[in-house]
Design a protein around this motif. Structure first.
Motif, PDB file in Angstrom:
ATOM      1  N   HIS A 187       3.198 -50.278  21.353  1.00 38.90           N
ATOM      2  CA  HIS A 187       2.063 -50.711  22.186  1.00 38.90           C
ATOM      3  C   HIS A 187       0.839 -49.823  21.930  1.00 38.90           C
ATOM      4  O   HIS A 187      -0.294 -50.296  21.894  1.00 38.90           O
ATOM      5  N   HIS A 209       9.340 -48.980  21.285  1.00 36.75           N
ATOM      6  CA  HIS A 209       8.647 -50.068  21.986  1.00 36.75           C
ATOM      7  C   HIS A 209       7.317 -49.579  22.565  1.00 36.75           C
ATOM      8  O   HIS A 209       6.257 -50.172  22.310  1.00 36.75           O
ATOM      9  N   GLU A 265       4.115 -58.087  23.796  1.00 35.27           N
ATOM     10  CA  GLU A 265       5.530 -57.719  23.913  1.00 35.27           C
ATOM     11  C   GLU A 265       6.302 -58.168  22.680  1.00 35.27           C
ATOM     12  O   GLU A 265       7.252 -57.513  22.251  1.00 35.27           O
ATOM     13  N   TYR A 292      12.693 -60.523  25.962  1.00 35.47           N
ATOM     14  CA  TYR A 292      11.427 -60.014  26.493  1.00 35.47           C
ATOM     15  C   TYR A 292      10.288 -60.252  25.490  1.00 35.47           C
ATOM     16  O   TYR A 292       9.120 -60.314  25.869  1.00 35.47           O
TER      17      TYR A 292
HETATM   18 ZN   LIG Z   1       6.246 -53.620  26.483  1.00 38.43          ZN
END
Ligand SMILES: [Zn+2]
Length: 254
Positions: free
Chosen positions: A156, A152, A213, A206
């Protein structure tokens, strides 16, 4: 073209090797790595060696990281760039690892020029032109299907290669920004609708927070629960397959 970095990397790979017992244990314990061919594992091992040589992975708040812990973080970080190369993490200089969740302090200015200070409890964070921050407790935890904190945060970082994270990393030449945006927007809208209905989402809710995200969460799912992602959002699976140049559904079926 002769490059000092390439020369230094080749030299390092000739001289240094990962402890093989530790490596084998890691490969068998991480479901993410199942189905990788011998050649892919060899390449992954090289990426991990270079990652650990070029980036500092350090414990903070008294956390002492063992080699096995650093290896566990590095291998998960390197899996997404297995077919892309380590240069995709050129903006990552360091990884800071807290023992558990941490509180991040963010300052931002609103349209009226007023500075706000926000505090948030986090398990991970990727800062633009800054470090990746992880909670070891969350890295080590047996998490829900499709959840992977390390992937994750590093997703990003890929997203930030062309400016602030917005769900659109730099795409390869054979990819279409329009198609990427269309496929991700559709998945995002469907996730938001699912969350608003209050139902249980198949993938981490999320993802409905914002497009950045969405990309990070669906990247986690791409590696950690690829069949689930392919069933829910086949177009996004296809885009991620083109982007990461990997096909986890195929290899997990091997
Ligand atoms: Zn994140």
């Amino acid at each position: 073209m002769w490059s000092f970095r390439a020369w230094r990397r080749r030299r390092l790979l000739q001289r240094v090797a990962l402890p093989q017992a530790q490596w084998r244990e890691l490969v068998t314990s991480l479901g993410l790595l199942r189905g990788l061919s011998a050649e892919e594992l060899r390449r992954l091992q090289q990426l991990v060696l270079l990652f650990l040589a070029e980036k500092s992975v350090v414990g903070v708040q008294g956390l002492v990281l063992s080699d096995a812990m650093r290896l566990r973080i590095a291998v998960q970080a390197c899996l997404p760039v297995l077919a892309l190369g380590l240069d995709w993490y050129r903006d990552v200089r360091s990884v800071l690892v807290y023992p558990g969740g941490f509180v991040a302090r963010h300052e931002y200015q609103d349209a009226d020029g007023v500075v706000h200070i926000e505090r948030a409890a986090l398990s991970g964070e990727a800062l633009e032109q800054g470090p990746v921050i992880l909670s070891w407790e969350d890295v080590a935890a047996e998490s829900a299907a499709g959840v992977n904190l390390v992937i994750h945060e590093f997703a990003h970082k890929l997203d930030m290669l062309n400016g602030a994270a917005n769900g659109l990393p730099p795409l390869h030449e054979d990819m279409s920004v329009q198609q990427w945006s269309a496929d991700f927007s559709a998945a995002y809208a469907s996730l938001v609708a699912e969350v608003e209905r209050g139902g249980v989402t198949v993938l981490d809710a999320y993802a409905a927070k914002d497009p950045a995200e969405c990309f990070a969460v669906l990247s986690e799912a791409f590696f950690a629960a690829p069949a689930l992602l392919q069933d829910s959002y086949p177009e996004v699976y296809g885009q991620l397959q083109l982007f990461y140049r990997q096909d986890p559904v195929l290899r997990l079926g091997r």
